[in-house]
Write an enzyme that holds these catalytic residues in place. Sequence first.
Site, short mmCIF file in Angstrom:
data_model
loop_
_atom_site.label_atom_id
_atom_site.label_comp_id
_atom_site.label_asym_id
_atom_site.label_seq_id
_atom_site.Cartn_x
_atom_site.Cartn_y
_atom_site.Cartn_z
N ARG A 375 -12.27 4.83 -5.41
CA ARG A 375 -13.61 4.26 -5.37
C ARG A 375 -14.55 4.92 -6.40
O ARG A 375 -15.55 4.34 -6.79
CB ARG A 375 -14.19 4.41 -3.95
CG ARG A 375 -15.48 3.72 -3.78
CD ARG A 375 -15.83 3.29 -2.39
NE ARG A 375 -15.59 4.27 -1.36
CZ ARG A 375 -15.60 3.99 -0.06
NH1 ARG A 375 -15.82 2.78 0.34
NH2 ARG A 375 -15.39 4.93 0.84
N VAL A 497 -16.87 -5.53 -3.00
CA VAL A 497 -15.53 -4.97 -2.79
C VAL A 497 -15.55 -3.45 -2.61
O VAL A 497 -16.52 -2.80 -2.92
CB VAL A 497 -14.56 -5.37 -3.94
CG1 VAL A 497 -14.44 -6.87 -4.02
CG2 VAL A 497 -15.04 -4.82 -5.26
N GLU A 498 -14.45 -2.93 -2.10
CA GLU A 498 -14.25 -1.49 -1.83
C GLU A 498 -15.42 -0.90 -1.02
O GLU A 498 -15.99 0.12 -1.37
CB GLU A 498 -14.04 -0.72 -3.14
CG GLU A 498 -12.69 -1.03 -3.76
CD GLU A 498 -12.31 -0.10 -4.90
OE1 GLU A 498 -12.98 0.90 -5.12
OE2 GLU A 498 -11.29 -0.41 -5.55
N GLY A 499 -15.78 -1.60 0.03
CA GLY A 499 -16.88 -1.15 0.88
C GLY A 499 -18.14 -1.89 0.46
O GLY A 499 -18.79 -1.47 -0.51
#
Length: 820
Positions: A375, A497-499
């Site tokens: 991330r 995306v990704e949280g």
Amino acid sequence: MDLLLFIIGLLLAIGVLAYHRASLTLFTAAIAVILAVATVSDTVGFISWIIFAAIALPLNIAGIRQQHITKPLLKLYRKIMPEMSTTEKEAIDAGTTWWEGDLFRGNPDWHKLHNFPKPRLSAEEQAFLDGPVETVLKMVDDWHTTHERADLSPEVYQYLKDHGFFAMIIKKQYGGLEFSAFAQSCVLQKLTSKSMVLSSIVGVPNSLGPGELLQHYGTKEQQDYYLPRLAKGLEVPCFALTSPEAGSDAGAIPDFGIVCKGEWQGKEVLGMRLTWNKRYITLAPIATVLGLAFKLQDPEKLLGDKEDLGITCALIPTDTPGVKIGRRHFPLNVPFQNGPTQGDNIFVPLDFIIGGPKMAGQGWRMLVECLSVGRAITLPSNSTGGIKAVAMATGAYARIRRQFKLPIGKMEGVEEAMARIGGYAYMADASTTMSVGSIDLGEKPSVISAITKYHMTERMRQAIIDAMDIHGGKGICMGPNNYLARGYQGAPVAITVEGANILTRNMIIYGQGAIRCHPYVLAELQAAQLEDERAAVTAFDRALFGHIGFSISNFFRTFWLSITNAAFSHAPVKDETARYYKQMNRFSASLALMSDIAMATLGGDLKRRERISARLGDILSMLYITSTVLKKYNDEGRQVQDLPLVQWACEDNLAKAQLALDELFDNFPSRAVAVVLKRVVFPWGRTLRRPSDVLDHKVARIMQTPCEARSRLGSHLYLTQEPNNQLGLVEKALTDILAAEPLFDKVVHAANKRLPFYRLGEVADLGLELGVLSQAEAEKLRVAEAGRLHVINVDDFDPLDLAADKSLFNSTAAKPEQAA
Ligand SMILES: Cc1cc2nc3c(=O)[nH]c(=O)nc-3n(C[C@H](O)[C@H](O)[C@H](O)COP(=O)(O)OP(=O)(O)OC[C@H]3O[C@@H](n4cnc5c(N)ncnc54)[C@H](O)[C@@H]3O)c2cc1C
């Protein structure tokens, strides 16, 4: 000794000792000395010693303290301790804390910050950026990719595979490039400066996915088989976690596997029957191997005595009978490969679990550990490349485009938006560099990666909105010449995306930060969970009394730093940036104090009070980003030319930290506590200001004027001047226009009339006629005019070209007509 003097002396001593975080023993000794002096001078008597002894003895004698203070408090703590789910526990255990921990703890050591090594590229990494990265960027035509083909061309895919773009994280022993996180970040920044589709497709296999998971957790057989194939591009990976019912709450996936016996390649083996329905999966439509997350159940207890084993990750070849892939989603006109996948009751051997059967149920831990690294790289780098590219293009455009006989970039209103882009570009570069640098130092920075992901994607979204405003219609009309619109359209992808960002800000940053960065909270939680009561009391005692001392210290530090506006606090430099270090000392202490107050007054409820958590996270984030800006400035040799960018970034961040702290008080549930503490933290009100108009002007000037500061802002971007690269062409036009301006002035002066700054070819002819320009100079004006027109013009289309369904058109009349 006068009693008043004694009281003042006592309070001063307590304050100074607390400020310097003195130990309990030193505290006790110092107070004893003061009491002794006061006794000798007849200011205090025997009673004072009795009170002192009543407090000091139980505190200093471990046996008494633990039995009569710690034990009852541990009992109470266990009752009010917030419940933590397994997934939350695993998320908190994943990763490491680094510099953000120092900022959280209220007393940052600036020399430590300056001493972190500056990330550097190896010769091999630099050669990759100058070679294959330049080549592939030359091959990619973004309009063709996003509008005509809705994909990269097969030649580009092949080039990416052949040159290891999908294997930047894979170790050399398996044929990968094994680049540093910093090098990966530079590659992604450069790719994104021309094509978001390209950087997304390259970013994903290098981020959280089969490659990363296999290297960390795969069995030797899995590594030996898959990693060389991934490195050569023989396998295209994707990672499927999200399903229609579980997006942000990924731990709640309904996809499942049942452990059972079955037939695989003609033999009976122990395996699992998998059922999944996933969506939004990047690269799924073209994947050959699917990293799949599901919940594994073992109802027949074939693996042990547990029925629910938990989230598990497996690698499923997509040619396994029954696996459905191939259909595509259409993410906001940035059509990278992304789509759904399903499987219904598909039998695969247990060996398909990443790491083999022993890793059944370990999937969540694996994911959060890898996410704490990934991330920090892909999305922050793509966003940083995007903001920097936007800064370069907008600076150039605003200097080239004239209205009211002036470059629009000289107008104050435009300067405001320009400065935001420039300041964000500097801070994004600083934060991403330092965050990926931490990975190269061996950290798994879970809190930093959440901060960097959230703030860089948000800054990117704001920068592209500002850039669109500055470009006006030029940004809106799409076509091969538009270098902004796809970034504008695609910004929400990075946000989601990704949280997804709302969740990341409100839950993850502070939720993980508070427990991971606090010097005592995790220790208290762990102590309370110990089964051996003696060990629990001893560990809890150590953590609790450390915590109490820490809180008292933070109170005195905050009080002193706030009342003096941090004027006397430590800064490692004496120049214009010293005040930013000092203000950070102040906010760091305030954050530490308010964290303890929030935890003490809200307890487990803090998890649900998301907006309190978000504001505390904002303060931590602003401190982290500001520190990265100062670090970048220091690492780059304190270039005075960059100072406006540094000052803008610091002042914007610190004003945001101040606002977050102020709003925290205004919305703090315990009103009495908030009213009192607001006086302590803001005795003089809000003293910090956002960047001034003058500073905005200086930043806007840098962005429009070729200079070293501007070149540094454009580091690691694709600025090559070739017909297919709009960013390179705008840069060239800027240089040509600036070279033409004095020649234009010469002609205007000789002709003695005010000419508009266009039709520069005609101005060149006039200059030749008047004998004030040489042929070479006239040519410079013509070149500048061609560049200028290219920059300000927009594309237009035959109506038929824009229709997706051409059958609705009569091709000769090119007018819409209902198909029969
Ligand atoms: C283009 C694209 C590519 C993707 N690639 C992949 C991939 O390769 N693999 C994969 O597994 N997944 C992938 N995803 C899925 C991505 O991770 C999810 O979209 C993301 O987790 C959010 O889930 P959701 O879209 O269902 O939103 P939801 O979970 O429905 O959330 C909606 C909103 O509510 C907010 N929210 C939710 N819970 C909270 C909370 N507790 N507090 C505050 N706010 C909250 C969210 O922040 C968001 O703003 C991709 C998604 C997209 C759009």
